[in-house]
Structure formats: C-alpha cells, structure tokens
Design a protein around this motif. Sequence first.
Motif, short mmCIF file in Angstrom:
data_model
loop_
_atom_site.label_atom_id
_atom_site.label_comp_id
_atom_site.label_asym_id
_atom_site.label_seq_id
_atom_site.Cartn_x
_atom_site.Cartn_y
_atom_site.Cartn_z
N ASP A 88 -5.26 6.18 -2.26
CA ASP A 88 -5.56 4.77 -2.46
C ASP A 88 -5.06 3.93 -0.93
OD1 ASP A 88 -6.67 4.55 -4.93
OD2 ASP A 88 -4.79 4.39 -5.73
N ALA B 164 -7.41 4.42 1.72
CA ALA B 164 -8.66 3.50 1.44
C ALA B 164 -8.39 2.34 2.11
CB ALA B 164 -9.12 3.53 0.06
N ILE B 165 -7.21 1.58 1.86
CA ILE B 165 -6.55 0.46 2.25
C ILE B 165 -6.63 0.45 3.84
CG2 ILE B 165 -4.74 -1.14 2.37
CD1 ILE B 165 -3.81 -0.09 -0.68
N LEU C 254 2.39 1.59 -3.59
CA LEU C 254 1.39 2.18 -4.25
C LEU C 254 1.06 3.64 -4.27
CD1 LEU C 254 0.06 0.14 -6.39
CD2 LEU C 254 -2.01 0.23 -5.24
N ILE D 249 2.95 6.07 -6.45
CA ILE D 249 2.64 6.37 -7.64
C ILE D 249 1.02 6.68 -8.00
CG2 ILE D 249 2.68 4.85 -9.58
CD1 ILE D 249 4.57 2.93 -8.28
N THR D 250 0.29 5.93 -7.18
CA THR D 250 -1.15 6.37 -7.53
C THR D 250 -1.73 7.40 -6.48
OG1 THR D 250 -2.31 4.51 -6.19
CG2 THR D 250 -1.63 3.89 -8.37
N GLY E 8 0.82 -1.20 0.06
CA GLY E 8 -0.01 0.08 0.07
C GLY E 8 0.81 1.36 0.09
#
Lengths: 190, 190
Positions: free
Chosen positions: A176, A179-180, A168, A171-172, A165
């Motif tokens: 995100d 939310a994880i 990520l 990058i995103t 997570g």
Amino acid sequence: MTVRPTDTKEEILRLGTELIQVYGYNAFSYADISKELDIKNAAVHYHFPGKEDLLAGIIDQYIQRYKELGAKINAPGITAKQKLDVFISRYTDLCEQNKICIIGSVCSDYNTMPESVKTKLGELIEMVLGIVEKVLQQGKKNGELDFPETARVKSLLIMTNLAAGVQLARITGKKDYMAICKSIIDQVSS
Amino acid sequence: MTVRPTDTKEEILRLGTELIQVYGYNAFSYADISKELDIKNAAVHYHFPGKEDLLAGIIDQYIQRYKELGAKINAPGITAKQKLDVFISRYTDLCEQNKICIIGSVCSDYNTMPESVKTKLGELIEMVLGIVEKVLQQGKKNGELDFPETARVKSLLIMTNLAAGVQLARITGKKDYMAICKSIIDQVSS
DNA sequence: AAAGCTACTTACTAAGTAGTAAGTATTTCT
DNA sequence: AGAAATACTTACTACTTAGTAAGTAGCTTT
C-alpha cells in the motif's frame, strides 16, 4: 570551539527517536532508555531533566537535519524530481524498518505536550512543508513538474500521504505504501 | 432479545474514544475515566478487564458504525459525490472539535497492542478503505467521478489525506485541512 | 422467599513512573 | 596543585499505573 555533546546524550536522542518511531511517545519511559544504554535513569534526567525536554531535543535535532536537507536541496545540478525522490526515500527507509515518522507519531500525543514543545513541533512541520513546497514550486516553474494545486496545498497532500502511508504500511502492508509513493510521483509528472 | 449494554459501559466507551481522539491511547488511564464518570476504577475493570479490552471494544464499536455507514452508502438515490461528502464530513466534524480519528491516533501505538487488537484494527482499516473504494468505483463506472489511479489506491490516498489532515489541523490550523478536502474533491471531479 | 445474577464499591497490592538530592570519579581550567 | 565543571551513580521519594479479591445493594428468576 563548539560544544560537543557526549556520546551518551547522542545515544539518548537516538534511542528516544527510535522508541517514538516504534512505540510512540507516551509508550516509553526513562527506564526503557537507561536499561538499553546500561546507565541509570538519573543519567537520562541529567541530560534531559524531563521527558518533555527529551522530546524537545529530538525535535530540535530534526529541525537541524531538515535545515541541512533544505540547504542540500537548494543546490543546483539536481532536478526537482530527484529532490522529491530524496524526500520520499526518507519515508521509504522508515517504512522498511517498520518505523513511522516522528511527526506522525507525536501528532496523536499533541495535547499531552507543554506549549513550548507544541510550538517547536509546529516549526518543524512548517519547515518540512516549506522544503517540499519549494521543490514543487521550482519544478512547476521550469516545467519539470505539473499539478493543478498550489505548491503549498500539494505539499500538504504529499506529506499527509507519506506520514499516514508509513503508519498504514505497518498494518495493511508495505505494498500500500509503495502504491502511494508511485501515485505521488505520477500525480506531479508532466 | 438483544443484550443491552448498561449506560455505564456505553459511557466508558464514549469517554475512552474521546480520550484517544484528544490525548492518545497511551496517554490516558482508567483513573481518568473513573474520575470523569464518578465511578471507581474497579467499575471500569468490571466492564473492560484490561485497557486492551477497552480498546478492542472501542474498535468493535467503530466496526459496527462503519458497517451501518457501508449499508447506508449502498442505498440508491444518492450520488457518489454525495457519498464521498458524507465520508469527508465525518472527518470535518472531528476537525471542528479538535479531535483526530481513532485510527490515526492508535496507529502510533500499534506496537504496544496485543496481537488480537492489532488484527481488529486491521479489519477496521480494511473496512473503511473498502467503503471508500466502492464509492469511488461506482462513481468512476457511471462517469460521475474520474481519477487515474485504481479505486483501491485512490482510497488509500484519500484516507491518508484525511487521517493525517485532521492531525495537522490541530497544529498548523484548520485552513490546511479545508484545503486538503477541497483538493480531494477536485481530484476526483470529472 | 430463597438463590443467583448484575453492576457495582471498598480496600488493597505490586509494579512502574518521573523526578531529585547527595555523593563521586574524571577531566579541564587557572 | 587546587578549584571547578562535567558526567555520571547511589539511593530515595511521591505518585500513578493496572489490576484484583472480597463484599454489597438491588433486581430477576424459580
């Protein structure tokens, strides 16, 4: 009297950790460390003869830290949910600094490590998984937490969510990751 | 007529991918490629002037492959569960070869990449997440799958489980990876 | 058949890499 | 006070790294 490491050695460990978290293990050199700390590269080699010794030292430091966290987490007067929050917050801190967890970082370099460091890394991972597993187990037992998996498997799921997570997130985006984290909490809430 | 890449170029891409999956992006050199393929390092530079061009080429190849997988997955006559299985099996194949997914591998080297490659990697990740999201959405709609999260967030959870799962498998064993896969399936089964 | 293109090899360079041997300043032990 | 240990620096080596300029063999186009 305990052996007291010099400031320089601690600084090398600190900076080495940061370089792994930001650029990755095979992307930095002793020159990066010596330049930043304004010492000669031979000084780095003095404290850590080879790069693998530095990595071993960094992992050792983490094993020590998680030992302390493990002890803290065993203390009473704190709910399993709070313990899980403490754990997750470590990753959230990393995320906010655009860093990734050292375990996740060095995993891709696993096959470039000597056997001794591979073993040490395995110990660290089992230790971290063990801590999360214990928290989940206690929480499930006293009805505070609920999940269908075994505590071991749930700890695997949570750790993979967190480690990947934060990677990520660079990058995103951090959304995100957030939310994880929310899902992790929701999934174990009874 | 389409441009047909030479065998050598394809071999470089194939080997480059493998080296990233086994050792990591910043752990291999053009010499590793030229030695293995029995060509001169200048031949590698001919096809990919810089290492970042090679990485870009590898990511492009994956974008192409996932475009094809995305099209295949849109085809009717196959259940959402089967689609998810197809996806998971890609990671299981990696796991069995003691390799890790290139996304997970290069993530730790993210800050050593030029902006253009960072962008490309982001596209690949969004593409993969999009494919999983779509499968989950369809499955949820027709009652085949069930999960409390949004399809986007569930795809994040599954992708982080898989990407970090194959990394973990090299260290703590394949059993852990298999348990993760089982949980992923169980969690979305209605 | 000449010109040009493709896919290389030969041969090299400049910079960076880990690593070391020997010397030195400073503190600590005896 | 002298010896020894600690924490370095100086100065270097051997090697690897990415990268390039120039040449060449073979195929293709005109």
